[in-house]
Design a protein around this motif. Sequence first.
Motif, PDB file in Angstrom:
ATOM      1  N   ALA B 338      40.875  40.027  42.322  1.00 35.26           N
ATOM      2  CA  ALA B 338      41.013  38.899  43.243  1.00 35.26           C
ATOM      3  C   ALA B 338      39.641  38.406  43.698  1.00 35.26           C
ATOM      4  CB  ALA B 338      41.841  39.310  44.446  1.00 35.26           C
ATOM      5  N   ILE B 341      37.523  36.061  41.364  1.00 36.22           N
ATOM      6  CA  ILE B 341      37.851  34.641  41.314  1.00 36.22           C
ATOM      7  C   ILE B 341      37.190  33.910  42.477  1.00 36.22           C
ATOM      8  CG2 ILE B 341      39.736  32.976  41.298  1.00 36.22           C
ATOM      9  CD1 ILE B 341      41.479  35.408  40.361  1.00 36.22           C
ATOM     10  N   GLN B 342      37.170  34.574  43.636  1.00 35.03           N
ATOM     11  CA  GLN B 342      36.573  33.955  44.813  1.00 35.03           C
ATOM     12  C   GLN B 342      35.111  33.593  44.621  1.00 35.03           C
ATOM     13  OE1 GLN B 342      36.752  35.594  48.805  1.00 35.03           O
ATOM     14  NE2 GLN B 342      38.693  36.455  48.186  1.00 35.03           N
ATOM     15  N   GLU B 343      34.402  34.410  43.846  1.00 32.64           N
ATOM     16  CA  GLU B 343      32.972  34.185  43.686  1.00 32.64           C
ATOM     17  C   GLU B 343      32.673  32.812  43.085  1.00 32.64           C
ATOM     18  OE1 GLU B 343      30.999  37.321  41.571  1.00 32.64           O
ATOM     19  OE2 GLU B 343      31.752  38.803  42.971  1.00 32.64           O
ATOM     20  N   GLU B 344      33.646  32.291  42.353  1.00 30.86           N
ATOM     21  CA  GLU B 344      33.429  30.987  41.742  1.00 30.86           C
ATOM     22  C   GLU B 344      33.486  29.888  42.783  1.00 30.86           C
ATOM     23  OE1 GLU B 344      32.760  29.956  38.292  1.00 30.86           O
ATOM     24  OE2 GLU B 344      31.941  31.839  39.016  1.00 30.86           O
ATOM     25  N   GLY B 345      32.441  29.077  42.878  1.00 29.02           N
ATOM     26  CA  GLY B 345      32.424  28.011  43.883  1.00 29.02           C
ATOM     27  C   GLY B 345      33.295  26.849  43.493  1.00 29.02           C
TER      28      GLY B 345
ATOM     29  N   PHE C  14      38.200  34.437  34.465  1.00 30.48           N
ATOM     30  CA  PHE C  14      38.178  35.331  35.615  1.00 30.48           C
ATOM     31  C   PHE C  14      39.622  35.636  35.943  1.00 30.48           C
ATOM     32  CE2 PHE C  14      34.228  32.924  36.176  1.00 30.48           C
ATOM     33  CZ  PHE C  14      33.334  33.978  36.239  1.00 30.48           C
ATOM     34  N   GLY C 399      41.644  33.229  51.115  1.00 30.57           N
ATOM     35  CA  GLY C 399      40.400  33.260  50.358  1.00 30.57           C
ATOM     36  C   GLY C 399      40.585  33.102  48.858  1.00 30.57           C
TER      37      GLY C 399
END
Lengths: 292, 345, 501
Positions: B338, B341-345, C14, C399
């Motif tokens: 999870a 995926i967040q790391e992608e801006g 991802f 998030g």
Amino acid sequence: MYIYRSTIATLTMIMLPVLGGMWTLQAGILNISQEGAMLMAAFFAVLGSYIFSSFWMGLLFAILASLMINIIYAFFCINLRANIWVIGMALNILASSLTILLLKSVFGVKGSFTSSKIQQIPSLHLGNLGPLNAFLNDFSLVVWITIGLVLFFKYVDTHTTFGLHLKAAGKNWQALDTAGISSTLIRYESILINAVLVGIAGAYLSIGYLKLFNKDMSAGRGWIAVAAVIFGDGNFTWTLIATIAFGFMDALGISLQSYGLNSNLTLMFPYLAITAALIYQGVRSYRLKEKG
Amino acid sequence: MMERYKGLLIITVSFFLAIFIGGLLMLLYKVSPIDGYKEMVMGAIGNKFVLYSTLDRMIPILLTGLSIAISFHAGIWNIGAQGQLYLAAFVVAAMGVTFHGIPSMMYIVIGVSVGLVVGGIWAWIPGYLKVKYNVNEVVLTIMMNSIAVYFTLYMVNGPFRTTQGSLGATNIIDKGMWFKHLNPLSNLNTGVYVAIVATAVIVYLMVFSKYGYEWKMSRLNQRFAVYGGVDVKRNLMMAMVVSGMLAGLAGTLLVMGDYHRFLNGISPGYSWTGMILAMMVNYDPIGVIITSFIYAVMASGGLQMELMLNIPQELVQIIFVLSVMFVTAGYSVSNKMANRIQEEG
Amino acid sequence: MKNAVEFENVTKKFGSVTAVNAVNLSIEDGEIHSIIGENGAGKTTLMRLLYGMYKIDSGSVKVFGKKVRFSSPKDAIANGIGMVHQNFMLIDSFTVYENVVLGFEPKRNLSFDRKSARRIVKELALRYGMNVNVDEKVERLSVGLQQKVEILKLLYRKANILIFDEPTAVLTPQESQLLFDILKKFKESGKTVIFISHKLREVKEISNRITVMRNGKNLGTFKNEEISEERLAEMVAGRKIPKLSLPSVDFSKVALKVENVSLVENGVEIVKNVSFDVREGEVLGVAGVVGNGQSELEEMVSGMKKPTSGKIVFYDEDVTNLSVRARRERGMVYIPQDRIKTGLAPLASIKENMLMGHQNKKQFLGKLAFLKRGNIRSFSISLIEDYEVVCKSPEEQAGTLSGGNMQRVVIAREFSHRARFLLVSQPTRGVDIGGIEFIHKKILKMREEKIAILLFSSDLDEILTLSDRIAVMYEGRINYLCTREKSDLTKIGLAMLGMKR
């Protein structure tokens, strides 16, 4: 004079985990497992020294034991990004239980173990130094190693690229990674250094001036080291000052016992000192902010 | 909902993995794991008396676990349950050996209240310093643990030293203050009802009330809570004080129910165990109830195991630590996807 | 012409999301090549693959004809590739020269040779006409200068292929112009520049060739002179974008009045004696370079910070010292600039995020402070529907949503209050084009309902589209305040640099 010598002894015991902990903090990991690693090292120092009747083997065993705890800690905190408190406390409990279990299973005793087969870490006698005798002579080898390490680390901290990379890993690991240097590697290196230092400290605890392992004999020293590290916040000078102050308070407490003060009361000293220092620090920076 | 089941699955799998490895360790002692675990379970819940002992052992762990859960849930890190427990226990015992002749019912109420207040105050101090002056509450509470522990040690070896034999303890407290034992063979006592009420209050506060919501939001993102109009400072103080009160209650019940005196080593690391349990279940109070029961079963069963099969009871702690590690690793691995995926801006 | 970089069928996933999908792309040696696309189109991921920050799932990359497989940025740097990231990769407490040489420090024996490091960086800055004090700590530099430090890093490492990820997002129009001059200089000296942006105007201005990306795919590469701005816009968005219009309203009644407000922090006066008012049905847009006091002004109006002096009056009531909660109860609604740090708890569920600020309302709060779970759930479901939030359920972590959907959660929550005043900051930062349109329409609908709106934005196009009046902040003061009809990009840009007309 007695205070001076016992301060040096206590200080050595705290200084090593402080130095190690400061590196890991600079690299971005607060090391909570110091107490456990120290305890494990103390036990294995006795074991190694007992089996081989050699303090060198004691030191080696101690370092390996400390390495085991530290590597588990590093793996969980760095690779798995686990909560440092959960894993740190779990390791401290593990160390406490495992050493008691091994005392029972290996030596068949409860609580404490001693034997004449254990070789102590030797003290260094430098010959007759006249008035300096009491100041310099007959300190444990570990004391001198520690002093050497403090100086060496001071140099590393300001004058080498390793010192620069450590801080970079702690402040902004992405910046370091994009500069082509793996912050993970740097963090592991800091943990390994810490493991060695804590291993030596643990050995000093059990075979430094004793030949004995007691259950839970680290008695909160690892925690004092953690407090000094948090207090110094990665700054070399402040960390040193905090450590020396805490070490002195500890030794002062112990020596005041000979004047009839209750030992439990004097054992509170270093903790009171840290608490007072923290409150002072907090209130002062608050006031400064208020003034604008 | 998914989150909850995922957590449950991870905890269950980890637990059984740790049990499996514990079984392998038993083989080192030339004991069949089946016998070992059978002895453990029977020794903990095999009959009414051992079950009572197990429940009695569970209470301080449950209360300190909830104490940690509530403060961590709110994002203020009270590592000082140990100190709060010790100080409250001592003050209650000191009162119990000093004052006599108070009617029992009243004395019990006073005793419990004093324990709550002392625990609360010992938590209020670091809480206030944190909220007002931003002093690091983690270091502060750790230091205050040692101060409280050494202070009580001093008192039981000095002014309050027992006149009735063994050292490192106070005298027996006034009988009017006792929680009565439920049967003569175990320490389980009427104090358990107080613990049940306290647990119910905490479950209400954390799970069903507005405070639980505001606490959680303050922990997850304090700025967000401020932005949403939450009085974060007041909420943090409240969580801290309630947390201290619970730890104080744990100490109070140990004195008034189990030992009827204060003794050093009254809490052999209950608060640390409680802390790990609370974190393992993500501060879920229901989770704390379940895991502290399982832990109590393992701990009292471990004693039986040592007596009957000569396996050191510390093996239980090692199984416990292993399951903590597996749970932690399980969470990390399942979250990694999870987070990526967040790391992608 | 030789190719500096060739992507062949490159794919990167991802989890279940395909960020880059079978992309083929060649970058010629010595060109300025722009990659344009919405947020989440895969531009940044593609560049991070080239820079060795992520590993490629399938496909291959060639650099100067040689097939490469990078496992870390170190490999990319060794092959002459450098990247200026959208979030600067700088260490604030280090000096400029320490940051520049980090990872490639000059050494004498075993020590870090600080003297040479300083000298080399100083010479480098001089040669490219960058006026930076190499001994200054990076935290004290303006954003524009920090970017120059990033560029110095690439030059120090002798990079030939320079990647710039949204470099103008933080700059004034004039600063952007200076950056373009530097980029053109690089091109003249034979370096290859890859420029990532979502601003059409900039891309048209400096590129030799332009590549459009959408949903992780390459939609085509064009020579600059062969494609029009309109056609590019359509390709980026995937459809035509209608223009918004502002119907005229009567602005007679003052809703919010800010009087002589100042803020001093750590001995520095960040906001200096600012006064203005916002009227019912009016949008007042505030522009300015990051760090000129806008964020602080925003927080003072919202109640998250208290001014050192001055007054904030809301419908004839002094609200200067009221808490955030009290302001919310009076109908002041707030969409903060940073949704991840302020506007949301990313680790909490969508439902929990939507409840924030509403939790004291009778609808959700029962006796004894019990929360009414059923009501909360149905409330969040209806908001999710009304605001078209794409998610699996109200229990999903906020998030994990895309930037645009996160912003919809914030807006849904805030707009569901009965608002009398809207404070909104950077409403469309990191939001896809469809989302921008949706959000702008919602804001203008509030305007039609005669709600006073104070808008902070660093996107000048947005300011010019939505505002009735425009203010510019510079060094803590408002040094420009004018109606939209009388404003244009040049005037605003000059004001942002501190020059008065």
